[in-house]
Design a protein around this motif. Sequence first.
Motif, PDB file in Angstrom:
ATOM      1  N   GLY A   1      31.656  47.852  37.911  1.00  0.00           N
ATOM      2  CA  GLY A   1      32.155  47.986  39.264  1.00  0.00           C
ATOM      3  C   GLY A   1      33.201  49.088  39.310  1.00  0.00           C
ATOM      4  O   GLY A   1      33.367  49.783  40.318  1.00  0.00           O
ATOM      5  N   THR A   2      33.928  49.244  38.199  1.00  0.00           N
ATOM      6  CA  THR A   2      34.948  50.289  38.090  1.00  0.00           C
ATOM      7  C   THR A   2      34.364  51.647  38.487  1.00  0.00           C
ATOM      8  O   THR A   2      34.969  52.410  39.241  1.00  0.00           O
ATOM      9  CB  THR A   2      35.442  50.372  36.621  1.00  0.00           C
ATOM     10  OG1 THR A   2      35.973  49.099  36.259  1.00  0.00           O
ATOM     11  CG2 THR A   2      36.489  51.446  36.447  1.00  0.00           C
TER      12      THR A   2
ATOM     13  N   VAL B   1      39.578  41.602  31.639  1.00  0.00           N
ATOM     14  CA  VAL B   1      40.039  40.256  31.985  1.00  0.00           C
ATOM     15  C   VAL B   1      38.852  39.300  32.159  1.00  0.00           C
ATOM     16  O   VAL B   1      38.970  38.098  31.937  1.00  0.00           O
ATOM     17  CB  VAL B   1      40.923  40.320  33.260  1.00  0.00           C
ATOM     18  CG1 VAL B   1      41.454  38.947  33.632  1.00  0.00           C
ATOM     19  CG2 VAL B   1      42.084  41.293  33.037  1.00  0.00           C
ATOM     20  N   TYR B   2      37.682  39.835  32.538  1.00  0.00           N
ATOM     21  CA  TYR B   2      36.490  38.989  32.672  1.00  0.00           C
ATOM     22  C   TYR B   2      36.195  38.288  31.343  1.00  0.00           C
ATOM     23  O   TYR B   2      35.770  37.134  31.330  1.00  0.00           O
ATOM     24  CB  TYR B   2      35.247  39.828  33.014  1.00  0.00           C
ATOM     25  CG  TYR B   2      35.155  40.359  34.417  1.00  0.00           C
ATOM     26  CD1 TYR B   2      36.153  40.138  35.355  1.00  0.00           C
ATOM     27  CD2 TYR B   2      34.032  41.086  34.817  1.00  0.00           C
ATOM     28  CE1 TYR B   2      36.041  40.637  36.639  1.00  0.00           C
ATOM     29  CE2 TYR B   2      33.906  41.578  36.100  1.00  0.00           C
ATOM     30  CZ  TYR B   2      34.915  41.364  37.007  1.00  0.00           C
ATOM     31  OH  TYR B   2      34.784  41.857  38.272  1.00  0.00           O
TER      32      TYR B   2
ATOM     33  N   GLN C   1      32.855  41.680  40.783  1.00  0.00           N
ATOM     34  CA  GLN C   1      33.743  42.067  41.880  1.00  0.00           C
ATOM     35  C   GLN C   1      33.091  41.667  43.204  1.00  0.00           C
ATOM     36  O   GLN C   1      31.872  41.798  43.367  1.00  0.00           O
ATOM     37  CB  GLN C   1      33.938  43.580  41.886  1.00  0.00           C
ATOM     38  CG  GLN C   1      34.696  44.096  40.694  1.00  0.00           C
ATOM     39  CD  GLN C   1      34.813  45.606  40.672  1.00  0.00           C
ATOM     40  OE1 GLN C   1      35.019  46.170  39.607  1.00  0.00           O
ATOM     41  NE2 GLN C   1      34.687  46.280  41.805  1.00  0.00           N
TER      42      GLN C   1
ATOM     43  N   GLU D   1      41.646  42.222  41.558  1.00  0.00           N
ATOM     44  CA  GLU D   1      41.393  43.225  40.514  1.00  0.00           C
ATOM     45  C   GLU D   1      41.844  44.570  41.066  1.00  0.00           C
ATOM     46  O   GLU D   1      41.280  45.081  42.042  1.00  0.00           O
ATOM     47  CB  GLU D   1      39.906  43.316  40.211  1.00  0.00           C
ATOM     48  CG  GLU D   1      39.312  42.082  39.630  1.00  0.00           C
ATOM     49  CD  GLU D   1      37.945  42.398  39.052  1.00  0.00           C
ATOM     50  OE1 GLU D   1      36.953  42.150  39.742  1.00  0.00           O
ATOM     51  OE2 GLU D   1      37.875  42.933  37.927  1.00  0.00           O
TER      52      GLU D   1
ATOM     53  N   SER E   1      30.437  44.319  36.315  1.00  0.00           N
ATOM     54  CA  SER E   1      29.867  43.904  37.615  1.00  0.00           C
ATOM     55  C   SER E   1      28.422  44.306  37.932  1.00  0.00           C
ATOM     56  O   SER E   1      27.609  43.452  38.268  1.00  0.00           O
ATOM     57  CB  SER E   1      30.766  44.394  38.749  1.00  0.00           C
ATOM     58  OG  SER E   1      31.985  43.724  38.708  1.00  0.00           O
TER      59      SER E   1
END
Length: 329
Positions: free
Chosen positions: A162-163, A52-53, A99, A131, A81
Amino acid sequence: MKKSRIITLLLISVLLFSLFMVGCGNDDNGEVEEGGESPDRVAIATGGTTGVYYPLGGAFANIINDYVEGVTANSESTGASVENVNLLNDGEVDFAMVQNDISYYAYEGIEMFEAEEPMENLRGLATLYPETIQIVADAGAGIESIEDLAGKRVAVGAPGSGTEANARQILAAHGLSYDDITPDYLSFAEASDNLRDGHVDAAFVTAGTPTAAITDLSTQHSVVLLSISQDKIDEIVSDYPYYAQVEIPAGTYRNQDESVDAVAVMAMLTVRAELSDDLVYEITKALFENLSDLESAHARGGDVSLEGALEGMSLELHPGTQRYFDEME
Ligand code: GLU
């Protein structure tokens, strides 16, 4: 000392002090004068192309190109991220989608950034939308809970995402580490392809919903989304300040008949501290005056608002942004 010399010295001191105050960037109206860098090209770090970023960062670039005079913006695809805070802090990009948990860790120099200098160049522009940490599994792999991931091959996010940090924390809350699974560091697109082809059993995806990578996957393969139990959600939310409880509503993805209990962080726009206050003011203003352009790029763009822009804000605001918010109060 003669009286006239004393007066001359006093006058010189007053003059020097005034010059110093002007140099500090404040005029009589309390307005911040242009101080920092004002490049005519700015770069925006986003994420993988099926997240989505990427579409929202692209829409932000278009807003700058269309409504901020004299500035050209380009958005670029990245590992998301963690890579983005590094790019921003090093001055390789000017804005970044990040994030809010990751920007906080980076600024403070904690968690995965413990071995590094705190990234003091990061400033906040706005928080954007939730998110959700989505955990998607092959419906045929016998995985019904997070504990069932033990012994499985799991896509944990792209290197520098970041995930990946969220995957580690969520697994830890369930007594699991990367020693208990076979971790694969894959982008959302790679995770989706590998899950479809049977090369991985499950994938972590921290992104606004619906995420294109999961939407595409669910039309090609039978998958399930894993819920986190309420007691684990309570534990995670109290252990980490930036997680909040959310629900992935039924029907978000094909064949998803029930809602799923999950946790989420917030996506935010960050900006390099050295950019001039005037430039950041103009860009912040252009963004909030053209929010419908974000909504056209992705449904989550519709969550962005002036009222919600400080919700979960984990960084000090850029003074240019602060000036815009003060004016709008
Ligand atoms: N939040 C994700 C990350 O930093 C990226 C999400 C996206 O690309 O939309 O890992």
